[in-house]
Design an enzyme around this catalytic site. Structure first.
Site, short mmCIF file in Angstrom:
data_model
loop_
_atom_site.label_atom_id
_atom_site.label_comp_id
_atom_site.label_asym_id
_atom_site.label_seq_id
_atom_site.Cartn_x
_atom_site.Cartn_y
_atom_site.Cartn_z
N CYS A 2 59.37 44.30 51.58
CA CYS A 2 59.19 45.17 50.42
C CYS A 2 57.71 45.47 50.19
O CYS A 2 56.84 44.75 50.68
CB CYS A 2 59.77 44.52 49.18
SG CYS A 2 61.48 43.94 49.37
N ARG A 27 57.48 49.78 54.56
CA ARG A 27 57.87 48.38 54.36
C ARG A 27 59.28 48.23 53.80
O ARG A 27 59.82 47.12 53.74
CB ARG A 27 56.89 47.69 53.42
CG ARG A 27 55.47 47.59 53.94
CD ARG A 27 54.56 46.92 52.93
NE ARG A 27 54.91 45.52 52.75
CZ ARG A 27 54.30 44.51 53.35
NH1 ARG A 27 53.30 44.75 54.17
NH2 ARG A 27 54.66 43.28 53.13
N TRP A 74 63.24 46.57 50.46
CA TRP A 74 64.13 46.34 51.59
C TRP A 74 65.06 45.22 51.17
O TRP A 74 64.63 44.10 50.90
CB TRP A 74 63.33 45.94 52.85
CG TRP A 74 64.18 45.86 54.08
CD1 TRP A 74 64.52 46.90 54.90
CD2 TRP A 74 64.78 44.68 54.64
NE1 TRP A 74 65.31 46.44 55.94
CE2 TRP A 74 65.48 45.09 55.80
CE3 TRP A 74 64.81 43.34 54.27
CZ2 TRP A 74 66.19 44.19 56.60
CZ3 TRP A 74 65.52 42.44 55.06
CH2 TRP A 74 66.19 42.86 56.21
N ASN A 98 58.38 40.46 46.80
CA ASN A 98 58.64 40.63 48.23
C ASN A 98 58.90 39.24 48.81
O ASN A 98 58.11 38.33 48.60
CB ASN A 98 57.42 41.26 48.92
CG ASN A 98 57.55 41.25 50.45
OD1 ASN A 98 58.64 41.25 50.98
ND2 ASN A 98 56.42 41.22 51.13
N GLY A 99 59.99 39.09 49.55
CA GLY A 99 60.29 37.80 50.17
C GLY A 99 61.66 37.30 49.76
O GLY A 99 62.52 38.05 49.29
N GLU A 479 62.90 47.45 76.12
CA GLU A 479 62.16 48.16 75.09
C GLU A 479 62.69 49.59 74.92
O GLU A 479 62.84 50.08 73.79
CB GLU A 479 60.67 48.18 75.43
CG GLU A 479 59.81 49.13 74.61
CD GLU A 479 59.74 48.80 73.13
OE1 GLU A 479 59.10 49.57 72.40
OE2 GLU A 479 60.34 47.80 72.69
N LYS A 483 64.22 51.04 71.43
CA LYS A 483 63.71 52.23 70.77
C LYS A 483 64.84 53.22 70.47
O LYS A 483 64.91 53.81 69.39
CB LYS A 483 62.65 52.92 71.65
CG LYS A 483 61.30 52.26 71.60
CD LYS A 483 60.60 52.49 70.29
CE LYS A 483 59.51 51.47 70.06
NZ LYS A 483 60.00 50.13 69.76
N GLU A 486 66.98 51.88 67.64
CA GLU A 486 66.30 51.86 66.35
C GLU A 486 66.32 53.20 65.64
O GLU A 486 66.55 53.27 64.43
CB GLU A 486 64.83 51.43 66.53
CG GLU A 486 64.62 49.97 66.78
CD GLU A 486 63.15 49.64 66.94
OE1 GLU A 486 62.68 48.69 66.30
OE2 GLU A 486 62.45 50.34 67.71
N HIS A 502 76.78 42.25 88.32
CA HIS A 502 77.31 40.99 87.81
C HIS A 502 77.98 41.18 86.45
O HIS A 502 78.04 40.23 85.65
CB HIS A 502 76.19 39.95 87.73
CG HIS A 502 75.62 39.60 89.06
ND1 HIS A 502 76.27 38.84 89.99
CD2 HIS A 502 74.44 39.96 89.63
CE1 HIS A 502 75.53 38.71 91.07
NE2 HIS A 502 74.40 39.40 90.88
N LYS A 602 59.11 47.85 58.42
CA LYS A 602 58.05 47.65 59.39
C LYS A 602 57.59 46.20 59.49
O LYS A 602 57.56 45.62 60.56
CB LYS A 602 56.85 48.54 59.01
CG LYS A 602 55.70 48.48 60.01
CD LYS A 602 56.06 49.18 61.28
CE LYS A 602 54.93 49.19 62.28
NZ LYS A 602 55.37 49.73 63.57
#
Length: 607
Positions: A2, A27, A74, A98-99, A479, A483, A486, A502, A602
């Site tokens: 947040c 954030r 968030w 925040n947290g 990666e 991406k 996301e 496999h 983020k």
């Protein structure tokens, strides 16, 4: 996660608080709110969803007041609704946070047992109730906060404002970053320097356990034992222009295009061109004594660690273990003497990675950190800070931070190799030449942007996508898949190409595009062989390679993306560009929110 911003000022603060939230929206963007004091009483505006909704609320019902706190959320505890949006008001106090308050349930049960009622599902409201209870018992705001802080377990940054106190904000941090800013006749607080970029360039970072009392003329910081302390006032180094999209449609695209410059800036800190060698900052330990390397990170940064494993084992011949930070502590890892622990983080505040760092330090491990924010918690706690110089990264999906982290990991790998006697001067000169060429080669890769945009439509309609690579291109496949997931919300997976037969090859059909990363080199033929096994079963292949590779294996593909021919060392830095651009253009084609993808934020400051 947040974002928090606060101002105790001399004129109406709501417009500037809102601008601060805009700089912090990366954030979190589940909901947002602002509270001010109007005639000594707390007034509040909140809205579910992104900041545009709060802007509409403020336009319809403006919020005066010369002191205020604001928050963009968030969600952790409680759904992203207006009732759960911050600030939370209880009695004469309003709080933003925040947290995570890990012991919020027993605290909530205690408060419920006293007959108190809650209007939200959040852990934050518990904090407001606890402070309010102390105020009701006759405590001053400062004494109320000082009494409550020791009862909170977990990680938090919080700010509180009090009815009837129009010259007072109180802020505190434990495990989550918080910054105070100094102005003329007013002062500020924020989650990070970005929040304060339009307000002041004079800031101080609160240390772990600190809390601060802000008035218009003064800021007093206290440590966790409530002793007055002084924290250094430093230049912020962040301006509003640095966190502006410029002429680009999205922050992500801007940051992709900044990579040649920021990688060059980063490498400039580690390469001595005259001596043709790679150097690290002065350190208090001997790299020659390192017998084992453990790299810990989350998400995209963990793929930097995986590529680092290839490089360090190849050049330095040291065993390397790579672990995701969220699992590292919980398996009680074996950390013998001679271990170098390396953490990788853009923000330097990633909660899981910070906890892993502290676990390593408690185990007596020498630590290094590849970090973009030199004032962050990790940067202050590692034995060796290896700074990246990516500048602010606002797009939630990491791009330029990733390539700068790779550049620093390459420098660390070379230094370990030299310290262990595995790299002679001529070999090091060859590596230096490759690294010096990286920014220009990344720039050349960007020239294929239009071609990548032109073929993105062939991927945008897919429900599932697979990425393949060998050697260092295997982490790049991971990666690329991350991406795409996301920002386009397409299910994607990355695999080591030899592993297809496999199990994953069972997923292949004409509706599943296969993205193959295959630069020319010693692993090219093996990668192409695996690609052709998939093609024989109907795979629709997009081949990312150089001209020689495309000439040899580009037949029967639905598209090719040509990259410049590169030294194998810097191939991951260069091949980052097409996987980033492909994900970006697919997301644009689908109409998703590129910079603020759903459910993400983020800076992940909660476990």
């Amino acid at each position: 996660m947040c974002g928090i911003v606060g101002i105790v000022g001399a004129e109406d603060v709501a417009p500037r608080l809102f601008e601060g939230l805009k700089r912090l929206e990366y954030r979190g963007y589940d909901s947002a709110g602002i509270a001010t004091l109007v005639g000594g009483a707390i007034e509040r505006r909140r809205a579910e969803g992104k900041l545009a909704n709060l802007a509409a609320r403020l336009a319809a019902d403006p919020l005066p007041g010369t002191i205020g706190i604001a928050h963009t959320r968030w969600a952790t505890h409680g759904a992203p609704t207006e009732d759960n949006a911050h600030p939370h008001i209880v009695g004469e106090v309003t709080v933003v946070h925040n947290g995570i308050i890990e012991n919020f349930k027993p605290l909530r049960d205690e408060l419920l047992g006293e007959g108190r009622s809650f209007s939200s599902q959040t852990d934050t409201e518990v904090v407001a109730h606890l402070i309010s209870r102390e105020l009701e018992r006759g405590a001053s705001p400062q004494k109320a906060v000082a009494a409550v802080l020791p009862r909170l377990h977990g990680a938090f940054a919080l700010a509180a404002m009090f009815a009837g106190h129009d010259d007072l904000l109180i802020a505190a941090r434990l495990g989550a970053p918080l910054t105070v800013g100094y102005g003329e006749g007013e002062n500020y607080l924020g989650s990070d320097a970005h929040a304060l970029a339009g307000l002041t360039q004079r800031i101080a970072y609160l240390d772990e356990g600190d809390w601060a009392v802000l008035t218009r003329e003064h800021i007093q910081v206290y440590d966790r034992d409530n002793r007055p302390v002084t924290r250094a006032i430093v230049p912020s180094g962040v301006s509003p222009a640095m966190i502006d999209k410029g002429n680009h449609r999205h922050f992500m695209l801007k940051e992709i295009y900044e990579q040649p410059v920021v990688v060059a800036q980063t490498l400039r800190s580690y390469i001595r061109p005259v001596e043709q060698m790679v150097a690290l900052p002065d350190m208090a330990f001997d790299l020659a004594a390192v017998e084992r390397v453990v790299i810990v990170a989350c998400g995209t940064a963990s793929y930097v660690g995986m590529i680092g494993k290839y490089w360090i084992e190849r050049f330095a011949r040291l065993p390397v273990e790579v672990d995701v930070a969220s699992e590292f502590r919980y398996r009680d890892p074996v950390l013998p003497p001679g271990t170098l622990g390396v953490v990788v983080s853009q923000s330097g505040e990633t909660a899981d990675t910070l906890a892993a760092l502290r676990h390593m330090k408690e185990s007596g491990v020498t630590t290094a950190g590849i970090i973009n924010v030199p004032t962050s918690s990790m940067a202050r706690e590692v034995d060796l800070l290896l700074s990246t110089h990516a500048g602010p990264e606002i797009g939630v999906a990491s791009t330029k931070a990733f390539t700068c982290q790779l550049a620093v990991m390459a420098a660390l790998s070379v230094n370990l190799a030299r310290a262990k006697g595995r790299l002679d001067a001529e070999q090091e000169r060859a590596v230096v030449r490759a690294l010096i060429a990286a920014p220009e080669t990344i720039s050349a890769a960007l020239a294929y942007d239009e071609a990548i945009a032109g073929m993105a439509g062939t991927i945008a309609g897919a429900r599932d996508v697979l990425y393949l690579g060998r050697g260092p291109e295997y982490p790049m496949a991971l990666e690329g898949a991350l991406k795409l997931k996301e920002i386009s919300y397409i299910h994607a997976e990355g695999y080591a190409s030899g592993e297809m037969k496999h199990g994953p090859i069972a997923l292949i059909d004409e509706a599943v595009p296969l993205i193959v990363l295959a630069p020319s080199g010693p692993l090219f033929d093996k990668t192409v062989s695996n690609m052709q096994e998939a093609q024989a079963r109907g795979a629709q292949v997009v081949l990312i390679s150089d001209a020689a590779g495309i000439a040899q294996a580009g037949e029967n593909t639905i598209a090719t993306i040509e990259m410049p021919e590169v030294h194998p060392l810097i191939a991951p830095l260069v091949y980052a560009v097409p996987v980033q651009l492909l994900a970006y253009h697919v997301a644009v084609a689908k109409g998703t929110d590129v910079d603020q993808p759903r459910n993400l934020a983020k800076s992940v400051t909660v476990e």
